[in-house]
Design a protein around this motif. Structure first.
Motif, PDB file in Angstrom:
ATOM      1  N   LEU A  14      11.023   9.974   0.892  1.00 14.66           N
ATOM      2  CA  LEU A  14      11.499   8.608   0.648  1.00 14.66           C
ATOM      3  C   LEU A  14      11.693   8.324  -0.835  1.00 14.66           C
ATOM      4  CD1 LEU A  14       9.324   6.590   3.195  1.00 14.66           C
ATOM      5  CD2 LEU A  14      11.763   7.139   3.364  1.00 14.66           C
ATOM      6  N   ARG A  15      10.967   9.064  -1.692  1.00 11.98           N
ATOM      7  CA  ARG A  15      11.077   8.833  -3.137  1.00 11.98           C
ATOM      8  C   ARG A  15      12.396   9.350  -3.708  1.00 11.98           C
ATOM      9  NH1 ARG A  15       5.764  11.359  -5.598  1.00 11.98           N
ATOM     10  NH2 ARG A  15       6.736  13.098  -4.564  1.00 11.98           N
ATOM     11  N   ASP A  16      12.966  10.342  -3.066  1.00  2.43           N
ATOM     12  CA  ASP A  16      14.215  10.926  -3.548  1.00  2.43           C
ATOM     13  C   ASP A  16      15.387  10.083  -3.064  1.00  2.43           C
ATOM     14  OD1 ASP A  16      15.504  13.689  -4.570  1.00  2.43           O
ATOM     15  OD2 ASP A  16      16.637  12.938  -2.847  1.00  2.43           O
ATOM     16  N   PRO A  17      16.263   9.650  -3.967  1.00  5.20           N
ATOM     17  CA  PRO A  17      17.356   8.762  -3.541  1.00  5.20           C
ATOM     18  C   PRO A  17      18.228   9.340  -2.422  1.00  5.20           C
ATOM     19  CG  PRO A  17      17.230   8.844  -5.933  1.00  5.20           C
ATOM     20  CD  PRO A  17      16.269   9.869  -5.414  1.00  5.20           C
TER      21      PRO A  17
ATOM     22  N   GLU B  78      19.538  21.274   0.933  1.00  6.97           N
ATOM     23  CA  GLU B  78      18.577  21.871   0.002  1.00  6.97           C
ATOM     24  C   GLU B  78      17.460  20.888  -0.359  1.00  6.97           C
ATOM     25  OE1 GLU B  78      18.649  22.928  -4.703  1.00  6.97           O
ATOM     26  OE2 GLU B  78      20.364  23.623  -3.531  1.00  6.97           O
ATOM     27  N   ARG B  79      17.849  19.691  -0.785  1.00  5.64           N
ATOM     28  CA  ARG B  79      16.843  18.712  -1.217  1.00  5.64           C
ATOM     29  C   ARG B  79      16.000  18.201  -0.062  1.00  5.64           C
ATOM     30  NH1 ARG B  79      19.855  15.079  -5.504  1.00  5.64           N
ATOM     31  NH2 ARG B  79      18.196  13.586  -5.099  1.00  5.64           N
ATOM     32  N   PHE B  80      16.627  17.992   1.083  1.00  5.40           N
ATOM     33  CA  PHE B  80      15.904  17.517   2.255  1.00  5.40           C
ATOM     34  C   PHE B  80      14.851  18.546   2.649  1.00  5.40           C
ATOM     35  CE2 PHE B  80      14.954  16.191   6.512  1.00  5.40           C
ATOM     36  CZ  PHE B  80      15.296  14.854   6.596  1.00  5.40           C
ATOM     37  N   THR B  81      15.241  19.805   2.725  1.00  4.72           N
ATOM     38  CA  THR B  81      14.316  20.868   3.109  1.00  4.72           C
ATOM     39  C   THR B  81      13.200  21.002   2.088  1.00  4.72           C
ATOM     40  OG1 THR B  81      16.091  22.031   4.260  1.00  4.72           O
ATOM     41  CG2 THR B  81      14.128  23.314   3.710  1.00  4.72           C
ATOM     42  N   GLU B  82      13.543  20.900   0.816  1.00  6.06           N
ATOM     43  CA  GLU B  82      12.551  20.990  -0.251  1.00  6.06           C
ATOM     44  C   GLU B  82      11.558  19.830  -0.191  1.00  6.06           C
ATOM     45  OE1 GLU B  82      12.792  20.172  -4.960  1.00  6.06           O
ATOM     46  OE2 GLU B  82      14.159  21.730  -4.235  1.00  6.06           O
ATOM     47  N   MET B  83      12.070  18.622   0.010  1.00  2.32           N
ATOM     48  CA  MET B  83      11.219  17.429  -0.010  1.00  2.32           C
ATOM     49  C   MET B  83      10.450  17.218   1.298  1.00  2.32           C
ATOM     50  SD  MET B  83      11.591  16.090  -3.040  1.00  2.32           S
ATOM     51  CE  MET B  83      10.664  14.634  -2.743  1.00  2.32           C
ATOM     52  N   VAL B  84      11.124  17.382   2.427  1.00  2.00           N
ATOM     53  CA  VAL B  84      10.539  17.051   3.718  1.00  2.00           C
ATOM     54  C   VAL B  84       9.843  18.266   4.356  1.00  2.00           C
ATOM     55  CG1 VAL B  84      11.058  16.139   6.041  1.00  2.00           C
ATOM     56  CG2 VAL B  84      12.208  15.193   4.041  1.00  2.00           C
TER      57      VAL B  84
ATOM     58  N   LEU C 185       0.831  -1.207   0.000  1.00  2.00           N
ATOM     59  CA  LEU C 185       0.000   0.000   0.000  1.00  2.00           C
ATOM     60  C   LEU C 185       0.867   1.259   0.000  1.00  2.00           C
ATOM     61  CD1 LEU C 185      -2.900  -0.804   2.471  1.00  2.00           C
ATOM     62  CD2 LEU C 185      -3.123  -0.114   0.096  1.00  2.00           C
ATOM     63  N   VAL C 186       1.886   1.264   0.839  1.00  2.00           N
ATOM     64  CA  VAL C 186       2.782   2.430   0.896  1.00  2.00           C
ATOM     65  C   VAL C 186       3.511   2.593  -0.429  1.00  2.00           C
ATOM     66  CG1 VAL C 186       4.826   3.405   2.021  1.00  2.00           C
ATOM     67  CG2 VAL C 186       3.012   2.391   3.404  1.00  2.00           C
ATOM     68  N   ARG C 187       3.985   1.498  -1.002  1.00  2.00           N
ATOM     69  CA  ARG C 187       4.647   1.562  -2.313  1.00  2.00           C
ATOM     70  C   ARG C 187       3.734   2.190  -3.356  1.00  2.00           C
ATOM     71  NH1 ARG C 187       7.180  -4.413  -3.318  1.00  2.00           N
ATOM     72  NH2 ARG C 187       9.213  -4.062  -2.351  1.00  2.00           N
ATOM     73  N   GLN C 188       2.500   1.692  -3.446  1.00  2.00           N
ATOM     74  CA  GLN C 188       1.560   2.204  -4.439  1.00  2.00           C
ATOM     75  C   GLN C 188       1.210   3.662  -4.162  1.00  2.00           C
ATOM     76  OE1 GLN C 188      -1.760  -0.471  -4.938  1.00  2.00           O
ATOM     77  NE2 GLN C 188      -0.468  -2.100  -5.719  1.00  2.00           N
ATOM     78  N   TYR C 189       1.090   4.013  -2.903  1.00  2.00           N
ATOM     79  CA  TYR C 189       0.796   5.393  -2.539  1.00  2.00           C
ATOM     80  C   TYR C 189       1.937   6.312  -2.987  1.00  2.00           C
ATOM     81  CZ  TYR C 189      -0.357   9.479   0.268  1.00  2.00           C
ATOM     82  OH  TYR C 189      -0.651  10.749   0.673  1.00  2.00           O
ATOM     83  N   LEU C 190       3.169   5.889  -2.710  1.00  2.00           N
ATOM     84  CA  LEU C 190       4.333   6.690  -3.112  1.00  2.00           C
ATOM     85  C   LEU C 190       4.410   6.849  -4.627  1.00  2.00           C
ATOM     86  CD1 LEU C 190       7.079   5.346  -0.689  1.00  2.00           C
ATOM     87  CD2 LEU C 190       6.082   7.635  -0.700  1.00  2.00           C
ATOM     88  N   GLU C 191       4.116   5.774  -5.343  1.00  2.00           N
ATOM     89  CA  GLU C 191       4.176   5.827  -6.802  1.00  2.00           C
ATOM     90  C   GLU C 191       3.101   6.738  -7.383  1.00  2.00           C
ATOM     91  OE1 GLU C 191       3.942   1.674  -7.754  1.00  2.00           O
ATOM     92  OE2 GLU C 191       6.014   1.317  -7.137  1.00  2.00           O
ATOM     93  N   ALA C 192       1.969   6.853  -6.710  1.00  4.49           N
ATOM     94  CA  ALA C 192       0.868   7.681  -7.199  1.00  4.49           C
ATOM     95  C   ALA C 192       0.920   9.111  -6.652  1.00  4.49           C
ATOM     96  CB  ALA C 192      -0.471   7.042  -6.813  1.00  4.49           C
ATOM     97  N   MET C 193       1.807   9.366  -5.703  1.00  5.93           N
ATOM     98  CA  MET C 193       1.891  10.672  -5.059  1.00  5.93           C
ATOM     99  C   MET C 193       2.329  11.740  -6.068  1.00  5.93           C
ATOM    100  SD  MET C 193       4.296  11.689  -1.806  1.00  5.93           S
ATOM    101  CE  MET C 193       3.579  10.485  -0.711  1.00  5.93           C
ATOM    102  N   PRO C 194       1.665  12.892  -6.063  1.00  5.86           N
ATOM    103  CA  PRO C 194       2.071  13.973  -6.975  1.00  5.86           C
ATOM    104  C   PRO C 194       3.517  14.411  -6.704  1.00  5.86           C
ATOM    105  CG  PRO C 194      -0.006  14.505  -5.872  1.00  5.86           C
ATOM    106  CD  PRO C 194       0.521  13.267  -5.242  1.00  5.86           C
ATOM    107  N   SER C 195       4.224  14.775  -7.738  1.00  7.17           N
ATOM    108  CA  SER C 195       5.642  15.135  -7.587  1.00  7.17           C
ATOM    109  C   SER C 195       5.843  16.349  -6.691  1.00  7.17           C
ATOM    110  CB  SER C 195       6.277  15.375  -8.956  1.00  7.17           C
ATOM    111  OG  SER C 195       5.596  16.438  -9.609  1.00  7.17           O
TER     112      SER C 195
ATOM    113  N   TRP D 104       7.874  13.743   4.954  1.00  4.56           N
ATOM    114  CA  TRP D 104       8.885  12.687   5.048  1.00  4.56           C
ATOM    115  C   TRP D 104       8.566  11.522   4.130  1.00  4.56           C
ATOM    116  CZ3 TRP D 104       8.170   7.686   6.528  1.00  4.56           C
ATOM    117  CH2 TRP D 104       6.985   7.371   7.183  1.00  4.56           C
ATOM    118  N   LEU D 105       7.299  11.230   3.928  1.00  2.00           N
ATOM    119  CA  LEU D 105       6.937  10.137   3.042  1.00  2.00           C
ATOM    120  C   LEU D 105       7.337  10.467   1.604  1.00  2.00           C
ATOM    121  CD1 LEU D 105       5.666   7.372   3.371  1.00  2.00           C
ATOM    122  CD2 LEU D 105       3.431   8.394   3.035  1.00  2.00           C
ATOM    123  N   ALA D 106       7.105  11.701   1.203  1.00  2.00           N
ATOM    124  CA  ALA D 106       7.535  12.131  -0.134  1.00  2.00           C
ATOM    125  C   ALA D 106       9.058  12.103  -0.245  1.00  2.00           C
ATOM    126  CB  ALA D 106       7.008  13.535  -0.428  1.00  2.00           C
TER     127      ALA D 106
END
Length: 168
Positions: A63-66, A101-107, A44-54, A59-61
């Motif tokens: 997780l998508r960024d390497p 920068e990326r952490f602050t932007e994403m999280v 469920l979490v995998r599918q949610y992450l894959e469907a999440m808007p960019s 913090w969940l978003a």
């Protein structure tokens, strides 16, 4: 999480197996049901992450960024570690500035601020569930000083750690 169309594919088969296992319990049913629930949750979490808007943040978003995902993994795996931004960047094979920068932007907040929030969340759980002493809870989440922990905890929750523990 609300996901549509999960009855198709292997996740639907898992749901059928959960129903069957719970209706006719057998030896080991409790363990089987626990594992099936864990696997269903992961999917469920995998599918949610894959469907999440960019543009989604949190913090969940992250997780998508390497880079951010590796940083979150490190922080969650070792919250009591005396992290610095430089050490975290080295652990995730990135530069300090790019990670910040990326952490602050994403999280939505800088890595060390996130770590403080995560530590206090863990401590709140320890105090409430285990009735841990304030000093033990502080040490378990990375605070060397009980006084510093108490100040940070009260600032975040509005109550002292001892009062929080007493509420449980």
């Amino acid at each position: 999480l609300h996901m549509r169309g999960l009855s198709q594919g292997w996740l639907g088969a898992f749901a059928q197996e959960v129903v069957a296992e719970s209706q006719q319990p057998r030896m080991g049913s409790e363990s089987v049901l626990t594992r099936l629930a864990e696997l269903m949750f992961i999917q469920l979490v995998r599918q949610y992450l894959e469907a999440m808007p960019s543009e989604q943040t949190g913090w969940l978003a992250g997780l998508r960024d390497p880079l951010v995902g590796r940083a979150l993994t490190e922080l969650h795996a070792r919250p009591a570690h005396d992290w610095t931004l430089a050490e975290l960047a080295t652990a995730v094979a990135g530069s300090r500035s790019k990670l910040a920068e990326r952490f602050t932007e994403m999280v939505g907040q800088p890595p060390m601020q996130y770590l403080t929030q995560w530590r206090l969340q863990l401590a709140a759980g320890l105090l409430r569930r285990n009735g841990a002493k304030v000093s033990a809870g502080a040490a378990q989440v990375g605070y060397a000083s009980e006084a510093a922990f108490s100040r940070a905890f009260k600032k975040a929750t509005g109550v002292s750690p001892g009062s929080w523990r007493g509420r449980g």
